[in-house]
Design an enzyme around this catalytic site. Structure first.
Site, PDB file in Angstrom:
ATOM      1  N   ILE A  43       0.839  -1.200   0.000  1.00 28.78           N
ATOM      2  CA  ILE A  43       0.000   0.000   0.000  1.00 28.78           C
ATOM      3  C   ILE A  43       0.873   1.248   0.000  1.00 28.78           C
ATOM      4  CG2 ILE A  43      -1.693   1.316   1.339  1.00 28.78           C
ATOM      5  CD1 ILE A  43      -2.723  -1.429   2.385  1.00 28.78           C
ATOM      6  N   ALA A 102      -4.181   1.501   8.413  1.00 30.44           N
ATOM      7  CA  ALA A 102      -3.677   0.231   8.945  1.00 30.44           C
ATOM      8  C   ALA A 102      -4.659  -0.358   9.955  1.00 30.44           C
ATOM      9  CB  ALA A 102      -2.298   0.449   9.562  1.00 30.44           C
ATOM     10  N   ARG A 103      -4.474  -0.051  11.220  1.00 26.70           N
ATOM     11  CA  ARG A 103      -5.374  -0.483  12.287  1.00 26.70           C
ATOM     12  C   ARG A 103      -5.479   0.644  13.304  1.00 26.70           C
ATOM     13  NH1 ARG A 103      -6.372  -3.643   8.991  1.00 26.70           N
ATOM     14  NH2 ARG A 103      -6.509  -5.935   9.100  1.00 26.70           N
ATOM     15  N   ASP A 140      -9.449   5.642   8.242  1.00 25.09           N
ATOM     16  CA  ASP A 140     -10.330   4.573   7.771  1.00 25.09           C
ATOM     17  C   ASP A 140     -10.461   3.494   8.829  1.00 25.09           C
ATOM     18  OD1 ASP A 140     -11.967   3.368   5.692  1.00 25.09           O
ATOM     19  OD2 ASP A 140     -10.383   1.861   5.516  1.00 25.09           O
ATOM     20  N   GLU A 160     -13.837  -0.458  16.673  1.00 23.76           N
ATOM     21  CA  GLU A 160     -14.695  -0.463  15.491  1.00 23.76           C
ATOM     22  C   GLU A 160     -15.874  -1.394  15.743  1.00 23.76           C
ATOM     23  OE1 GLU A 160     -12.608  -1.393  11.873  1.00 23.76           O
ATOM     24  OE2 GLU A 160     -11.035   0.079  12.278  1.00 23.76           O
ATOM     25  N   HIS A 180     -13.804   1.834   7.718  1.00 21.44           N
ATOM     26  CA  HIS A 180     -12.937   0.717   7.338  1.00 21.44           C
ATOM     27  C   HIS A 180     -13.350   0.145   5.976  1.00 21.44           C
ATOM     28  CE1 HIS A 180     -10.129  -2.508   9.230  1.00 21.44           C
ATOM     29  NE2 HIS A 180      -9.905  -2.386   7.941  1.00 21.44           N
TER      30      HIS A 180
END
Length: 372
Positions: free
Chosen positions: A178, A284-285, A309, A314, A333
């Site tokens: 990415i 990423a996270r 994102d 989440e 996400h």
């Protein structure tokens, strides 16, 4: 004795190998890739199960025990059987996700030696577009202009505060597939690129991308970054963050070491090195960023804004203060979504089956000790 020809025994007839797919798309949406898989390998058959998934939750999937025992290859997003003993014939598990942190505590991950492979590489184009889109939305004050459009207000002054991207610096924290495609696009826009990886990349061979690459994208030979930083301790990360970064792209995998990798001290360093403000994009996270520290950094203008994102947790609760933080853009996400995701992921699966059969090196095999 009479009675006609002998019937073939099970041992004499070679049973086809089974590719078990437990994926998030209805089967009719992936008929093309499944057909391509069957055509590539005449000795395999495919059984497909739809793993319904929405807003971070997957519905249970009931796969018959006999199917599990027969499965030679398992393709999945999230679902796994309870233990490796349930899939005694499985030679490879191909995840259709970029990471495997969501199963890092599962017995198959911790206690088995079944090769696990990710779909790293299939997300590069669409996520890079998301990153650049968000950066441009921010740098061209587009949210203000869109708000005015909805109110039918013509205010030219609102669109005059523009910072074009030529000469600006992109810092890619985690130079994987990415990050390499972000670099590819950013370079075409006239931006400077610097990269960060945990392990040193001092030789041309070490800078190469050995994973899956969407043709025509990315940075296969690792030649785009004007500077390359590496290391695993805070001092190494801080040296990278001191480089007057205009756009910081967070694309490292989530591990114990990268949890809250960016917190108060790191946002302060970004501010000191670039007082005009670093824009932070996290694809990423969510746990990689200390979310409370991020909110404070936004409120104190230690960074110019953030595009997220991913969040922690989440889905992001409705009453979470992150929603109201200044200069933040949040998406649920979904930056990895694309109409060709399944086609690309099945290409990785097909290639890995080919390599497993020939004894070759698998693409994107997860190093369980590193966590990615």
């Amino acid at each position: 004795m009479g009675g006609g020809p002998d019937l073939p025994t099970r041992a004499a007839s070679k049973e086809k190998e089974l590719v078990l797919c437990v994926l998030v798309w209805p089967e009719e949406q992936v008929e093309g890739p499944i057909k391509a898989l069957k055509e590539a390998f005449k000795d395999v058959e495919v059984e497909y199960y739809h793993s319904k998934f929405e807003n971070g939750k997957a519905e249970p999937v009931d796969v018959p025990e006999d199917t599990l025992r027969r499965a030679t290859y398992l393709a999945t997003h999230f679902w796994l059987p309870p233990s490796a003993s349930a899939i005694p014939s499985t030679k490879l598990i191909q995840f259709f996700s970029a990471g495997t942190n969501h199963v890092s505590q599962h017995p198959i991950y911790t206690d088995s030696k079944i090769p696990l492979c990710s779909a790293n590489g299939v997300h590069g184009p669409q996520i890079a577009e998301w990153v650049v889109m968000m950066d441009l939305v921010h740098s061209h004050s587009y949210t203000k202009l869109y708000d005015n459009q909805k109110k039918r207000v013509w205010d030219q002054k609102a669109g005059m505060n523009v910072s074009d991207r030529v000469g600006k610096r992109v810092g890619v924290l985690g130079y994987g597939s990415i990050g390499r495609q972000v670099a590819h696009v950013a370079k075409a826009m006239g931006m400077d690129v610097i990269a960060y990886t945990a392990s040193p990349r001092k030789t041309p061979e070490s800078k190469r991308d050995t994973g899956y690459i969407v043709p025509g994208t990315g940075d296969p030979d690792g030649s785009i970054p004007g500077a390359w930083y590496s290391g695993t301790n805070k001092e190494d990360v801080h040296e990278f963050l001191k480089q007057k970064i205009d756009l910081l792209v967070v694309s490292v995998p989530l591990t114990k070491e990268t949890t809250h990798l960016l917190s108060t001290e790191e946002f302060s360093l970004l501010h000191k090195s670039n007082p005009r403000g670093t824009y932070v994009a996290n694809i990423a996270r969510g746990q990689i960023i200390d979310q409370k520290a991020l909110i404070t950094a936004l409120e104190q203008a230690h960074i110019s804004g953030a595009a997220l994102d991913v969040t922690d947790p989440e889905p992001l609760p409705k009453d979470d203060p992150l929603w109201d933080a200044p200069n933040v853009l949040i998406t649920p996400h979904c930056s990895g979504a694309t109409d060709v995701y399944a086609d690309r992921a099945f290409q990785v699966l097909l290639e890995n089956i080919k390599r497993e059969k020939s004894g070759g090196k698998l693409i994107n095999e997860v190093n369980r000790k590193r966590g990615y």
